[in-house]
Design an enzyme around this catalytic site. Structure first.
Site, short mmCIF file in Angstrom:
data_model
loop_
_atom_site.label_atom_id
_atom_site.label_comp_id
_atom_site.label_asym_id
_atom_site.label_seq_id
_atom_site.Cartn_x
_atom_site.Cartn_y
_atom_site.Cartn_z
CE LYS A 82 -4.67 3.15 -6.16
NZ LYS A 82 -5.53 2.04 -5.68
CE1 TYR A 100 -10.70 -1.44 -5.81
CE2 TYR A 100 -11.24 -3.65 -6.53
CZ TYR A 100 -11.46 -2.58 -5.68
OH TYR A 100 -12.41 -2.66 -4.70
CG HIS A 139 -28.44 23.27 -3.78
ND1 HIS A 139 -28.55 22.37 -4.83
CD2 HIS A 139 -28.61 24.51 -4.31
CE1 HIS A 139 -28.79 23.05 -5.94
NE2 HIS A 139 -28.84 24.34 -5.64
CD GLU A 182 -28.04 19.10 -4.09
OE1 GLU A 182 -29.06 19.42 -3.44
OE2 GLU A 182 -27.39 19.90 -4.78
CB CYS A 230 -0.93 0.00 1.21
SG CYS A 230 -2.00 1.44 1.30
CB CYS A 278 -3.25 2.60 -1.40
SG CYS A 278 -3.54 0.90 -0.92
CD GLU A 321 -7.16 2.02 -8.84
OE1 GLU A 321 -7.98 2.33 -7.95
OE2 GLU A 321 -6.12 1.37 -8.60
#
Length: 466
Positions: free
Chosen positions: A56, A188, A450, A455, A48, A53, A192
């Protein structure tokens, strides 16, 4: 044998996220803990931190700037965009990773963990042999409990020309920058890096032998993100696979099984990861393994040898860093008791949120539509697709997709999916609601912020299908 008979109460093999967390937390409980990292002290943090992770995501940020410079013109920014320097990005990434390695080391030593810069091999149910980097001899230590947390490693199939390809560990320091990059895979990592290098300026071709990328995700999400990636410039070819790779004066000539050819400067194989178990001595001590070599564990992360435990990707279940961290804490609580005033940790595998850092990104938690229909039977689907407010001026054609899957009988929201900017950040918050059992009525009664994309999840009123 008593605990004092052993050199350590816990010996951790692997200095990735799960291993470091377990070692540090166990030491804080007062246990005598040691950890061996097969990559050496420079590798603390595991996949990672070093080749997964973190780097990346840094490269993904870098790729987004190209889009941002182009989109800024619609907001009044004028002039030439800066040029991209691959060497600068690599150097700055390496500096940051080195900083993180140091932090991990300090966390361990600060907690009182003994760190071995060594390769560890099981030498019995409660003993480990260490081969220290740069030294000829070996050292044997004993421990009441042993935890295997060695993670996974990239897997490249045995194809003609395999010596010419690179895996995801090597992509970060590739030299020179690939003007033409061929990526093989549809998970993944493949998706990616296709988005990242497309954004950085490569001409990217992605091959996947299946019918659609990102198997296991909601089908509509899969098709939507594939369409957006293609629109952004990735040459995505489905139902395609490599027959052979040869080096020529014009670059790597990749011959496809359908007879076609692709010329590339580099070929990245991102065709999955397998448990990192080579040389651990699992068979010699009787630790049961599965077909992919994974360490088989029970609900307490205990292997077939009672004193040996395993967590994270080496068990080949849910290959996500936060899952390894959670499993590590369960093991520590079981062996050494929970933290003062806290109940013992438990681990649940339903409603684990995840993100895919494609461009645009994916955020998802819970069941896809197909899986939900199989489990719950009657489900109601709410869906919204739109151009975000930002892109009304940016000139980008990127669109956002949001989807809710509701168990009709209970009204509980059992799946929440998004393709769009900051999808991971948005879905992380909603994951708490799904984990808590929020119903569609609760979503409907929640006031939206908003103007935001998020939302939309609390304003979808009309189902699109049941």
């Amino acid at each position: 044998m008593t605990s004092s008979t052993f050199d350590f109460d816990l010996f951790v093999i692997g200095g990735g996220s799960g291993g470091v967390r377990a070692a540090r937390m166990a030491a804080q409980r007062g246990a005598r803990v040691a950890l061996a990292e097969m990559l050496g002290t420079d590798g603390l943090g595991g996949t990672c931190v070093n080749v997964g992770c973190i780097p990346k995501k840094l490269y993904s940020y870098a790729a987004h700037y190209a889009e941002a410079f182009e989109e800024s013109h619609g907001f009044g920014w004028e002039g030439e965009a800066p040029t991209f320097n691959w060497s600068t990005l690599k150097a700055n990434r390496a500096k940051e990773i080195s900083r993180l390695n140091g932090i991990y080391g300090n966390l361990l030593t600060g907690a009182g963990v003994t760190v071995f810069n060594a390769f560890a091999r099981l030498d019995g149910a409660q003993s480990v042999v260490l081969k220290v980097h740069g030294e000829s001899g070996e050292q044997r230590v004993t421990a009441k409990h042993i935890l295997i947390a060695t993670g996974g490693t990239p897997s490249v199939p045995d194809i003609e020309g395999r010596e010419h390809v690179i895996d995801s560990n090597a992509i970060f320091d590739l030299e020179p920058f690939p003007q033409r990059l061929l990526i093989v895979g549809g998970g993944y990592i493949a998706c990616e890096f296709a988005s990242i290098f497309n954004g950085l300026g490569s001409t990217v071709t992605q091959l996947y032998r299946g019918e659609q990328v990102l198997r296991g995700f909601d089908d509509e999400i899969r098709h939507f993100v594939a369409q957006e990636m293609t629109k952004a410039g990735v040459d995505l070819r489905l139902g395609a696979d490599v027959a052979a790779i040869t080096r020529t004066a014009d670059g790597l000539r990749v011959t496809l099984k359908d007879g076609g050819e692709v010329l590339a400067d580099a070929v990245l194989y991102a065709t999955g990861r397998v448990p990192h178990v080579k040389g651990l001595g699992l068979q010699a001590v009787g630790v049961a393994q599965g077909k992919a070599g994974e360490v088989i564990v029970n609900e307490h992360y205990q292997t077939s040898v009672p004193s040996i435990f395993a967590v994270g990707d080496v068990t080949n279940r849910v290959q996500l860093t936060p899952v390894a961290l959670g499993e590590a804490m369960v093991v520590v609580d079981q062996l050494f008791g929970p933290a003062a005033g806290k109940p013992p940790r438990s681990m649940a595998y339903e409603f684990i949120p995840t993100a895919v850092f494609t461009h645009p990104s994916i955020g998802t938690v819970g069941y896809g539509e197909e899986a939900a229909r199989e489990k719950f039977g009657d489900v109601t689907i709410f869906r919204s697709e739109f151009k975000s407010l930002k892109h009304t001026l940016s000139g980008s054609t990127e669109r956002t997709l949001m989807k809710l899957v509701v168990d009709t009988r209970s009204d509980r929201v059992v799946g929440l999916h998004m393709v769009g900017a900051e999808a991971g950040e948005i879905v992380q918050g909603f994951a708490v609601a799904l984990k808590a059992g929020a119903t569609k009525a609760v979503f409907d009664s929640t006031i939206g912020i908003h103007p935001t994309a998020a939302e939309e999840f609390v304003t979808m009123r009309e189902p699109v299908k049941r």
